[in-house]
Design a protein around this motif. Structure first.
Motif, short mmCIF file in Angstrom:
data_model
loop_
_atom_site.label_atom_id
_atom_site.label_comp_id
_atom_site.label_asym_id
_atom_site.label_seq_id
_atom_site.Cartn_x
_atom_site.Cartn_y
_atom_site.Cartn_z
N LYS A 127 28.19 -43.45 -0.46
CA LYS A 127 28.94 -43.57 0.80
C LYS A 127 30.33 -44.11 0.51
O LYS A 127 30.49 -44.98 -0.35
CB LYS A 127 28.23 -44.50 1.79
CG LYS A 127 26.85 -44.05 2.20
CD LYS A 127 26.88 -42.80 3.08
CE LYS A 127 25.45 -42.33 3.35
NZ LYS A 127 25.44 -41.00 3.99
N THR A 193 27.03 -45.78 21.13
CA THR A 193 25.60 -45.99 20.91
C THR A 193 25.20 -47.33 21.52
O THR A 193 25.79 -48.36 21.20
CB THR A 193 25.30 -46.04 19.39
OG1 THR A 193 25.78 -44.84 18.80
CG2 THR A 193 23.81 -46.19 19.13
N SER A 195 22.62 -50.09 21.30
CA SER A 195 21.56 -50.53 20.40
C SER A 195 20.75 -51.59 21.13
O SER A 195 21.28 -52.66 21.47
CB SER A 195 22.18 -51.09 19.12
OG SER A 195 21.16 -51.51 18.26
N VAL A 227 19.75 -46.19 20.79
CA VAL A 227 18.99 -46.31 19.53
C VAL A 227 18.39 -47.71 19.48
O VAL A 227 19.11 -48.70 19.72
CB VAL A 227 19.92 -46.09 18.31
CG1 VAL A 227 19.16 -46.26 17.01
CG2 VAL A 227 20.58 -44.71 18.35
N ALA A 231 15.94 -49.36 14.37
CA ALA A 231 16.40 -48.07 13.84
C ALA A 231 17.90 -48.11 13.56
O ALA A 231 18.38 -47.49 12.61
CB ALA A 231 16.07 -46.96 14.84
N THR A 232 18.64 -48.86 14.37
CA THR A 232 20.08 -49.00 14.11
C THR A 232 20.32 -49.53 12.70
O THR A 232 21.17 -49.04 11.96
CB THR A 232 20.73 -49.96 15.13
OG1 THR A 232 20.39 -49.54 16.45
CG2 THR A 232 22.24 -49.99 14.98
N MET A 234 18.38 -49.29 10.19
CA MET A 234 18.00 -48.25 9.24
C MET A 234 19.15 -47.24 9.08
O MET A 234 19.57 -46.92 7.97
CB MET A 234 16.75 -47.55 9.80
CG MET A 234 16.16 -46.50 8.96
SD MET A 234 14.55 -46.07 9.66
CE MET A 234 15.01 -44.92 10.94
N TRP A 235 19.70 -46.77 10.20
CA TRP A 235 20.76 -45.75 10.12
C TRP A 235 22.06 -46.33 9.59
O TRP A 235 22.85 -45.64 8.96
CB TRP A 235 20.99 -45.09 11.49
CG TRP A 235 19.79 -44.34 12.00
CD1 TRP A 235 19.20 -44.48 13.22
CD2 TRP A 235 19.01 -43.35 11.30
NE1 TRP A 235 18.11 -43.65 13.33
CE2 TRP A 235 17.96 -42.94 12.16
CE3 TRP A 235 19.09 -42.77 10.02
CZ2 TRP A 235 17.02 -41.99 11.81
CZ3 TRP A 235 18.13 -41.83 9.67
CH2 TRP A 235 17.12 -41.44 10.55
N LYS A 238 21.37 -45.86 6.01
CA LYS A 238 21.15 -44.48 5.54
C LYS A 238 22.26 -43.51 5.94
O LYS A 238 22.71 -42.70 5.13
CB LYS A 238 19.79 -43.97 6.05
CG LYS A 238 19.40 -42.67 5.41
CD LYS A 238 17.91 -42.41 5.55
CE LYS A 238 17.53 -41.16 4.77
NZ LYS A 238 18.25 -39.97 5.24
N ASN A 239 22.69 -43.59 7.19
CA ASN A 239 23.72 -42.66 7.68
C ASN A 239 24.77 -43.37 8.54
O ASN A 239 24.93 -43.06 9.73
CB ASN A 239 23.09 -41.54 8.53
CG ASN A 239 22.20 -40.64 7.70
OD1 ASN A 239 20.98 -40.81 7.69
ND2 ASN A 239 22.80 -39.71 6.98
N TRP A 242 27.16 -41.74 11.19
CA TRP A 242 26.75 -41.30 12.52
C TRP A 242 27.40 -42.14 13.62
O TRP A 242 27.48 -41.74 14.76
CB TRP A 242 25.22 -41.39 12.68
CG TRP A 242 24.50 -40.30 11.95
CD1 TRP A 242 25.09 -39.25 11.29
CD2 TRP A 242 23.09 -40.14 11.80
NE1 TRP A 242 24.12 -38.45 10.74
CE2 TRP A 242 22.89 -38.96 11.03
CE3 TRP A 242 21.98 -40.86 12.24
CZ2 TRP A 242 21.62 -38.51 10.70
CZ3 TRP A 242 20.72 -40.41 11.91
CH2 TRP A 242 20.54 -39.25 11.13
#
Ligand code: IPM
Ligand code: MN
Length: 363
Positions: A127, A193, A195, A227, A231-232, A234-235, A238-239, A242
């Motif tokens: 990243k 988003t 959260s 979200v 999970a926030t 996690m993302w 990971k991503n 987004w």
């Protein structure tokens, strides 16, 4: 009005609270950079220094007197180093100074950009700066931070401990509205988003969801997404690409912005603003007072310098803010700072001087 009779030169009153530990050392560098930018951009600022912090508390028993809070209300902004002292029990300075200012001045937004600059190491594999660039809008005056609760049957085997999460319609709405407006002004992915943990916090976070949808209808140009906070996290790892803007409650915002700070290169670079859009706002590096580095001239001042940049942005000294950001970027991509921690081998004032030097090279 400047003494020279220059009618257009603005002068800002800045309250400076260097605080504890490395606070004074990093704030000194931030002020150095600010002075330089002020000269270049043609504004002036007068700083009024306040000695709130652990030392003063140990000496006088006082954290932040109410009269000082009144004085702060007359300032254009507040610049804070860090509070926290090894000989003061946890909670006293945090509540007595930091939260007292946030609540007392109704700084209902905690704005925390998570931005990876080129040349900065991130623990996220594969990243880069194009992936890590979002902003967290954290509610800053309500939720679990209100300190409502108590012990029942304290100390016994049947003890009950209660800590209430409290949200008001007004508090949630103004935060969410700010976040939508911010997302629009930022004009990037135009995605906001929320959260939350609406599946478990079925009262407070149900209110957040309802208000998010309701206010969101006034912003048809902004994409909405909900979200869960786990999970926030996690993302974010990971991503992170987004995200554009994340809005969240006080407690979750506290937690996810430490994660955010780590993916943008660590506490050496993360800054935040405690914003009252109608009142007086306060800007600070997110890091703490780091007692073990006190007086060692070792802490990285870039987070405090970034906080100064946010302060200028807030004061609408846009050119000055952009200059600071550019100088920070050049400093970071110069390859001279191998590590943003206090173990970089560089001195606090050397890094401040580097930023000033790069400032001078921007045409
Ligand atoms: C922060 C800090 C504070 C908070 C503490 C020092 C009270 O962690 O600004 O994130 O929890 O808000
Ligand atoms: Mn925190």
């Amino acid at each position: 009005m400047g003494k020279e009779g220059n009618l257009t030169q603005k002068e800002y009153q800045i309250a400076v609270i260097p605080g504890d530990g490395i606070g004074p050392e990093v704030v000194r560098e931030g002020l150095k950079v600010l002075r330089e930018v002020a000269t270049r951009c043609g504004f002036r600022f007068r700083s009024a220094e306040y000695d709130f912090g652990g030392e003063r508390y140990l000496r006088t028993g006082e954290t932040l007197p109410s009269s000082a809070l009144e004085e702060l209300k007359d300032m254009d902004a507040i610049y804070l180093g860090a509070v926290g002292h090894p000989r003061v029990e946890p909670g006293i300075l945090e509540k007595g100074i930091l939260l007292k200012i946030r609540f007392g001045l109704d700084q209902y937004i905690n704005l925390r950009p998570v931005k990876l600059y080129p040349g900065v190491w991130t623990p996220l594999k594969d990243k880069g700066p194009e992936d890590i660039d979002f902003v967290v809008v954290r509610e800053n005056t309500e939720g679990l931070y209100l300190g409502i609760g108590g012990f029942i049957r304290e100390g016994g085997a049947d003890e009950i401990a209660i800590q209430e999460m409290v949200n008001t319609r007004r508090g949630v709405e103004r935060c969410i509205r700010y976040a939508f407006e911010y997302t629009r002004k930022r004009n990037r992915k135009k995605k906001l988003t929320l959260s939350d943990k609406a599946n478990i916090l079925t009262y407070t976070h149900n209110l957040w969801r309802r208000v998010f949808k309701e206010v969101g209808e006034e912003f048809p140009d902004i994409e909405r997404e909900c979200v869960f906070v786990d999970a926030t996290c996690m993302w974010m790892v990971k991503n992170p690409e987004w995200f554009d803007v994340i809005v969240t409650c006080n407690m979750f915002g506290d937690i996810i912005t430490d994660l955010g700070a780590m993916i943008q290169g660590g506490m050496g670079i993360a800054a935040g603003g405690n914003i009252n859009p109608q009142g007086v706002s306060m800007f600070e590096p997110i890091h703490g007072s780091a007692p073990k580095y006190t007086g060692k001239n070792a802490a990285n001042p870039l987070a405090a310098i970034s906080a100064a940049q946010m302060m200028l942005e807030h004061l609408r000294e846009t050119e000055g803010a952009e200059l600071i950001e550019e100088a920070i970027k050049r400093t970071l991509s110069s390859g001279k700072i191998k590590d943003l921690s206090a173990r970089s081998g560089l001195k606090t004032d050397e890094i401040g001087d580097m930023v000033v030097q790069f400032l001078g090279k921007i045409s």
